[in-house]
Scaffold this motif. Sequence first.
Motif, PDB file in Angstrom:
ATOM      1  N   ALA A  82       0.872  -1.169   0.000  1.00 25.38           N
ATOM      2  CA  ALA A  82       0.000   0.000   0.000  1.00 25.38           C
ATOM      3  C   ALA A  82       0.908   1.216   0.000  1.00 25.38           C
ATOM      4  O   ALA A  82       1.742   1.370   0.905  1.00 25.38           O
ATOM      5  CB  ALA A  82      -0.915   0.001   1.212  1.00 25.38           C
ATOM      6  N   THR A  83       0.775   2.079  -0.998  1.00 24.31           N
ATOM      7  CA  THR A  83       1.661   3.226  -1.170  1.00 24.31           C
ATOM      8  C   THR A  83       0.862   4.514  -1.028  1.00 24.31           C
ATOM      9  O   THR A  83      -0.225   4.652  -1.603  1.00 24.31           O
ATOM     10  CB  THR A  83       2.348   3.185  -2.542  1.00 24.31           C
ATOM     11  N   TYR A  84       1.441   5.450  -0.266  1.00 19.02           N
ATOM     12  CA  TYR A  84       0.747   6.710   0.030  1.00 19.02           C
ATOM     13  C   TYR A  84       1.160   7.810  -0.947  1.00 19.02           C
ATOM     14  O   TYR A  84       2.350   7.966  -1.265  1.00 19.02           O
ATOM     15  CB  TYR A  84       1.062   7.153   1.454  1.00 19.02           C
ATOM     16  N   SER A  85       0.185   8.568  -1.419  1.00 17.51           N
ATOM     17  CA  SER A  85       0.429   9.740  -2.252  1.00 17.51           C
ATOM     18  C   SER A  85       0.016  10.986  -1.483  1.00 17.51           C
ATOM     19  O   SER A  85      -1.158  11.134  -1.111  1.00 17.51           O
ATOM     20  CB  SER A  85      -0.363   9.654  -3.562  1.00 17.51           C
ATOM     21  N   ALA A  86       0.985  11.868  -1.247  1.00 13.64           N
ATOM     22  CA  ALA A  86       0.684  13.096  -0.516  1.00 13.64           C
ATOM     23  C   ALA A  86      -0.093  14.091  -1.370  1.00 13.64           C
ATOM     24  O   ALA A  86      -0.766  14.978  -0.835  1.00 13.64           O
ATOM     25  CB  ALA A  86       1.988  13.735  -0.027  1.00 13.64           C
ATOM     26  N   ASP A  87      -0.020  13.959  -2.685  1.00 18.53           N
ATOM     27  CA  ASP A  87      -0.687  14.911  -3.573  1.00 18.53           C
ATOM     28  C   ASP A  87      -2.186  14.947  -3.342  1.00 18.53           C
ATOM     29  O   ASP A  87      -2.797  16.015  -3.297  1.00 18.53           O
ATOM     30  CB  ASP A  87      -0.392  14.566  -5.040  1.00 18.53           C
ATOM     31  N   ASP A  88      -2.782  13.759  -3.197  1.00 23.42           N
ATOM     32  CA  ASP A  88      -4.230  13.715  -2.984  1.00 23.42           C
ATOM     33  C   ASP A  88      -4.613  12.954  -1.724  1.00 23.42           C
ATOM     34  O   ASP A  88      -5.773  12.552  -1.558  1.00 23.42           O
ATOM     35  CB  ASP A  88      -4.929  13.103  -4.195  1.00 23.42           C
ATOM     36  N   ASP A  89      -3.629  12.769  -0.812  1.00 24.30           N
ATOM     37  CA  ASP A  89      -3.879  12.116   0.472  1.00 24.30           C
ATOM     38  C   ASP A  89      -4.599  10.777   0.263  1.00 24.30           C
ATOM     39  O   ASP A  89      -5.649  10.510   0.850  1.00 24.30           O
ATOM     40  CB  ASP A  89      -4.705  13.030   1.376  1.00 24.30           C
ATOM     41  N   SER A  90      -4.003   9.932  -0.582  1.00 22.58           N
ATOM     42  CA  SER A  90      -4.658   8.666  -0.908  1.00 22.58           C
ATOM     43  C   SER A  90      -3.664   7.517  -0.865  1.00 22.58           C
ATOM     44  O   SER A  90      -2.445   7.714  -0.919  1.00 22.58           O
ATOM     45  CB  SER A  90      -5.289   8.738  -2.303  1.00 22.58           C
TER      46      SER A  90
END
Length: 262
Positions: A82-90
């Motif tokens: 599971a990888t987090y993207s800070a751009d869209d908090d997803s």
Amino acid sequence: MNKSFLLTPLLPLLTACTSDEQPLTSRPETPVAELSAPMTMHLQVIGFDDSQTRASTAHQWTDGAMLYLHFYNGQKHFRGTATYSADDDSWTCTRAGELAAADRCEAYYFEGASTDNVRSVSLTPANAVYADQQATYTYEEGTVELLATLHPLTARLRLKGTPGLGASLSGVLHYTGYNADTNTLGTATTAVSAQVAADGFTGYQHLLFADTDTRRLSLTNSADGSNVNFSLSFPEGVLSPGTTGYITIPTLATNRGWEVNY
């Protein structure tokens, strides 16, 4: 040189094979395609000494932060992330198998470790290891929903002493890596070395006792030289997973109850 004579003795054996015998070689397995889906997280990270509980909505995940997952679908099980993207908090889930509508999942978080390789992680004592081996997931309408509470698998320990003083600690166990394909954590019982910083402490090391029956540590410091070693047995509960604390580095002048071994 003509080497065809080497095949002659084999001809009777090859022609004698019956139709129900299997060839000695097999075709390579077809690689499993990586499957991706958006992921909804219900995630808590339990701090050391249970001093804080960091919910996924409160904890400041950095861009690219990764959880290593091991999914179960009945008797089948396979790796995932599971990888987090800070751009869209997803979060995005990638896995190497088909999910059930709901089943069990194991989740691992390696704080401070590189996530460049989705199939393995290299760890040092400086990396905290968190896990929930009884997490659950659901999969509906193309979205994965994960429910997990991550607990530290080790204690957190630092050494106190004179700035610049170095020490080597033995009798401890620490994690060395994670293999996502086999879902296994590697460990080692090698000595851990650290140096006291300007604030009077070493950095945190994430450790367990190598022998939980004796709970005995050995420590050699640079002030007294490599020929002087100190050892001490600790009470039950010290270095239990989730605990945190420090040990004052013993010296010949102030051994604080440590036994001196020349």
